[in-house]
Enzyme design. Structure first.
Site, short mmCIF file in Angstrom:
data_model
loop_
_atom_site.label_atom_id
_atom_site.label_comp_id
_atom_site.label_asym_id
_atom_site.label_seq_id
_atom_site.Cartn_x
_atom_site.Cartn_y
_atom_site.Cartn_z
N TYR A 122 -40.58 -100.18 -39.41
CA TYR A 122 -39.66 -101.45 -38.64
C TYR A 122 -39.91 -102.62 -39.11
CZ TYR A 122 -38.42 -97.77 -35.08
OH TYR A 122 -37.98 -96.88 -34.35
N LYS A 169 -48.12 -88.01 -39.29
CA LYS A 169 -47.59 -86.91 -40.07
C LYS A 169 -48.27 -87.04 -41.47
CE LYS A 169 -44.51 -83.93 -41.29
NZ LYS A 169 -43.87 -82.70 -40.45
N ASP A 202 -44.04 -83.89 -35.23
CA ASP A 202 -42.96 -82.73 -35.05
C ASP A 202 -43.73 -81.65 -34.04
OD1 ASP A 202 -44.67 -82.26 -37.05
OD2 ASP A 202 -43.24 -81.10 -38.31
N ASP A 226 -41.78 -95.11 -30.92
CA ASP A 226 -40.45 -95.20 -30.51
C ASP A 226 -39.73 -94.08 -29.99
OD1 ASP A 226 -38.23 -96.81 -29.77
OD2 ASP A 226 -37.58 -97.43 -31.97
N ASP A 230 -39.26 -92.65 -25.99
CA ASP A 230 -38.02 -92.30 -25.11
C ASP A 230 -37.97 -90.88 -24.56
OD1 ASP A 230 -36.87 -94.90 -25.74
OD2 ASP A 230 -34.85 -94.29 -26.32
#
Ligand code: NAI
Length: 334
Positions: A122, A169, A202, A226, A230
């Site tokens: 980001y 990850k 994941d 992020d 959500d």
């Protein structure tokens, strides 16, 4: 107490008005320092932010921000990202609690999602290499990774939380996520009384959807944080009830997790709860626990009674009617 108010775009003005009214009704003593920012202000003025906004946040130290739209693919830099970088609000803090009366898959979710807010993909380090190739840089530093891990463990220690989970990850991104995980494990060693573990991102999505109660405090790099926050808001009734805080050493910017909702903007349809819950977080952080609780309880009561709820949770009330009902439930604390 002076607080910068940025109504923002789309439903931002409607939900900010709701915040002003509830704050006034509660007698918080907050003096709002209002500034325009966002895509609508850009269309009117050619600037992203009203002059003086950055200086006001610098001086007041506190802001409550409505959603600001980021048009896709126009070279328009997100105001959120700019403010986070400018004030080094390195921790994005998102509490996720089931709310009484809000229909959702679970009724016992109690999670804290802490997202590193300054690095990762980001940072806006993206380049075009000709017309058909683009290159983005994922930047992770030990300093920022240790800082966010320490923030998570300190929060857990202060609030009696038992488990901190690092999401990553690192099996694929061995250097970047590997560094984030290594920094986390290094910091964890300073907190022997708090359990810690790590989960690959994941698998984390699957685990959160199937049983969110197995987690407590979650810490993640910017992008995964992020997305996961959500997802977590979806576990407790959606974006309409998800507040957050962007926390730095000297400034805190409180906001709703949701965006400007252009599909319902200007129609008196928005649920103002997320921004009201962000106001509750601000009050709690400034020794007004009774007023914070009053807002949370009033929202729960209105939702539980179900007579004045907004469309996103199956009701027929508008933003104004919902706000009137919340104010009527504020109780004695006024
Ligand atoms: P969104 O969160 O604005 O909307 C997603 C869906 O949720 C829409 O159907 C919307 O109507 C609904 N929704 C969102 N908030 C609601 C509320 N308070 N009450 C009732 N329904 C609500 O996400 P979207 O459409 O992806 O983004 C729209 C714009 O917002 C984009 O320009 C995006 O960049 C920006 N955005 C800004 C954020 C911020 O300023 N913090 C965060 C997320 C998106």
């Amino acid at each position: 107490m002076k607080v910068v108010l940025i109504p923002g775009d789309g439903i931002g003005k409607e939900i900010s008005e709701s915040v002003r009214r509830v704050s006034e009704a509660l007698g918080t003593g907050i003096e709002w320092d209002e500034f325009a920012a966002g895509a609508e202000y850009y269309d009117e003025s050619g600037s992203l932010m009203q002059p003086g906004l950055v200086e006001a946040i610098e001086a007041d130290g506190l802001a409550l921000k409505g959603p600001t739209a980021t048009p896709i693919g126009k070279g328009f830099r997100s105001i959120n990202v700019q403010l986070r970088q400018r004030f080094n609000t390195y921790a994005n803090f998102r509490p996720v609690h089931s709310r009484v009366g809000v229909k959702s898959r679970y009724d016992n979710v109690d999670l804290i999602v802490i997202r590193e807010n300054t690095e990762d993909l980001y940072m806006g380090l993206e380049y075009k290499i000709g017309d058909d190739t683009a290159h983005g840089i994922k930047l992770i530093t030990r300093q920022a990774s240790e800082r966010i891990a320490r923030f998570a463990f300190e929060y857990a220690k202060k609030h009696g939380r038992h488990l901190v989970t690092c999401v990553h990850k690192a099996n694929i991104m061995k250097y970047t996520d590997g560094l984030f995980l290594d920094a986390f494990n290094h910091v964890a060693a300073d907190y022997p009384d708090i359990e810690h573990n790590s989960v690959i991102v994941d698998a984390m999505t699957m685990k959160l959807v199937t049983d969110p109660t197995q987690f407590d405090v979650i810490v993640a790099p910017n992008l995964y944080g992020d997305i996961l926050s959500d997802l977590c808001s979806g576990l407790v009734g959606g974006l309409g009830f998800a507040p957050s805080a962007n926390i730095g050493d000297n400034q805190v910017i409180y906001e709703a997790v949701h965006g400007s909702a252009p599909d319902i903007a200007g129609k008196d349809l928005a649920n103002p709860s997320a921004l009201l819950l962000a106001l509750a977080m601000l009050l709690r952080d400034h020794d007004m626990e009774d007023k914070a609780k009053a807002i949370e309880n009033a929202i729960d009561e209105v939702v539980r009674k179900g007579e004045h709820t907004t469309h996103d949770i199956g009701g027929n009330a508008g933003t104004k009617e919902f706000t009137d009902a919340v104010i009527a439930e504020l109780g004695e604390v006024r």
